[in-house]
Design a protein around this motif. Structure first.
Motif, PDB file in Angstrom:
ATOM      1  N   ALA A   2      45.159  35.841  44.761  1.00 17.68           N
ATOM      2  CA  ALA A   2      44.358  34.785  45.357  1.00 17.68           C
ATOM      3  C   ALA A   2      43.016  34.717  44.653  1.00 17.68           C
ATOM      4  O   ALA A   2      42.395  35.733  44.390  1.00 17.68           O
ATOM      5  N   PHE A   3      42.598  33.529  44.336  1.00 18.67           N
ATOM      6  CA  PHE A   3      41.308  33.352  43.678  1.00 18.67           C
ATOM      7  C   PHE A   3      40.260  33.076  44.739  1.00 18.67           C
ATOM      8  O   PHE A   3      39.737  31.984  44.857  1.00 18.67           O
ATOM      9  N   THR A   4      39.996  34.124  45.516  1.00 14.17           N
ATOM     10  CA  THR A   4      39.013  34.062  46.594  1.00 14.17           C
ATOM     11  C   THR A   4      38.041  35.218  46.431  1.00 14.17           C
ATOM     12  O   THR A   4      38.276  36.142  45.659  1.00 14.17           O
ATOM     13  N   HIS A   5      36.977  35.135  47.188  1.00 12.28           N
ATOM     14  CA  HIS A   5      36.013  36.233  47.214  1.00 12.28           C
ATOM     15  C   HIS A   5      35.496  36.335  48.648  1.00 12.28           C
ATOM     16  O   HIS A   5      35.216  35.322  49.288  1.00 12.28           O
ATOM     17  N   ALA A  86      29.597  33.587  45.539  1.00  9.17           N
ATOM     18  CA  ALA A  86      30.948  34.072  45.857  1.00  9.17           C
ATOM     19  C   ALA A  86      31.998  33.182  45.200  1.00  9.17           C
ATOM     20  O   ALA A  86      33.023  33.679  44.723  1.00  9.17           O
ATOM     21  N   GLN A  87      31.740  31.890  45.153  1.00 10.01           N
ATOM     22  CA  GLN A  87      32.679  31.000  44.467  1.00 10.01           C
ATOM     23  C   GLN A  87      32.733  31.330  42.975  1.00 10.01           C
ATOM     24  O   GLN A  87      33.803  31.317  42.374  1.00 10.01           O
ATOM     25  N   LEU A  88      31.597  31.646  42.399  1.00  6.40           N
ATOM     26  CA  LEU A  88      31.576  32.036  40.982  1.00  6.40           C
ATOM     27  C   LEU A  88      32.369  33.323  40.760  1.00  6.40           C
ATOM     28  O   LEU A  88      33.062  33.465  39.756  1.00  6.40           O
ATOM     29  N   GLU A  89      32.267  34.254  41.696  1.00  2.00           N
ATOM     30  CA  GLU A  89      33.048  35.500  41.589  1.00  2.00           C
ATOM     31  C   GLU A  89      34.550  35.209  41.649  1.00  2.00           C
ATOM     32  O   GLU A  89      35.335  35.821  40.939  1.00  2.00           O
ATOM     33  N   LYS A  91      35.926  32.467  40.651  1.00  2.00           N
ATOM     34  CA  LYS A  91      36.269  31.863  39.357  1.00  2.00           C
ATOM     35  C   LYS A  91      36.393  32.924  38.277  1.00  2.00           C
ATOM     36  O   LYS A  91      37.227  32.807  37.381  1.00  2.00           O
ATOM     37  N   LYS A  92      35.586  33.963  38.360  1.00  2.00           N
ATOM     38  CA  LYS A  92      35.674  35.049  37.380  1.00  2.00           C
ATOM     39  C   LYS A  92      37.039  35.726  37.450  1.00  2.00           C
ATOM     40  O   LYS A  92      37.583  36.142  36.433  1.00  2.00           O
ATOM     41  N   LEU A  97      42.067  36.542  34.025  1.00  2.00           N
ATOM     42  CA  LEU A  97      43.511  36.621  33.791  1.00  2.00           C
ATOM     43  C   LEU A  97      43.799  36.414  32.314  1.00  2.00           C
ATOM     44  O   LEU A  97      43.271  35.499  31.694  1.00  2.00           O
ATOM     45  N   LYS A  98      44.629  37.268  31.791  1.00  2.00           N
ATOM     46  CA  LYS A  98      45.022  37.126  30.391  1.00  2.00           C
ATOM     47  C   LYS A  98      46.300  36.299  30.337  1.00  2.00           C
ATOM     48  O   LYS A  98      47.201  36.485  31.152  1.00  2.00           O
TER      49      LYS A  98
END
Length: 124
Positions: A2-5, A86-89, A91-92, A97-98
């Motif tokens: 999940a792309f959450t923080h 937190a949204q930027l985190e 996105k990081k 992801l490779k």
């Protein structure tokens, strides 16, 4: 993945006489931005409108109650910065992801010249 923080707001949002500080936010998408425009939120509030759509949890506030209006009326600037960070985190996490390794094209093995077992060999 999940792309959450998730994190905790320094001040918090007051809702029904309770302060809510723990939150989870996801990355925003173009569909979030389109929805904000379609909802008639003014251009000056686009960022807050998108953020309201991306907060998946905020304390025990029901998800459908986390709205542009709620954030405009109760969110302080320090908390706004924490939510944006937190949204930027999140996105990081996506950026880290490779990509899968590139697949090489199929190359058949070269054929060897082997005499056929049923054919007689020519005399030397």
């Amino acid at each position: 993945m999940a792309f959450t923080h998730s994190a905790t707001l320094p001040i918090g949002v007051f809702y029904k006489d309770q302060r809510h500080r723990d939150f989870t936010v996801r990355i925003s998408t173009i569909s979030d931005e389109i929805a904000v425009v379609e909802e008639g939120i003014p251009d000056s509030g686009t960022i807050v409108g998108v953020l309201a759509r991306c907060i998946t949890e905020l304390g025990s506030i029901p998800a459908e109650e986390i709205t542009y209006g709620l954030l405009c009326d109760t969110l302080v600037s320090e908390d706004f910065k924490v939510l944006r960070d937190a949204q930027l985190e999140a996105k990081k996490k996506l950026s880290a992801l490779k990509p899968p390794p590139a697949r090489l094209p199929f190359r058949p093995c070269p054929t060897r010249t082997v005499p056929h077992p049923r054919r007689p060999r020519p005399p030397p």
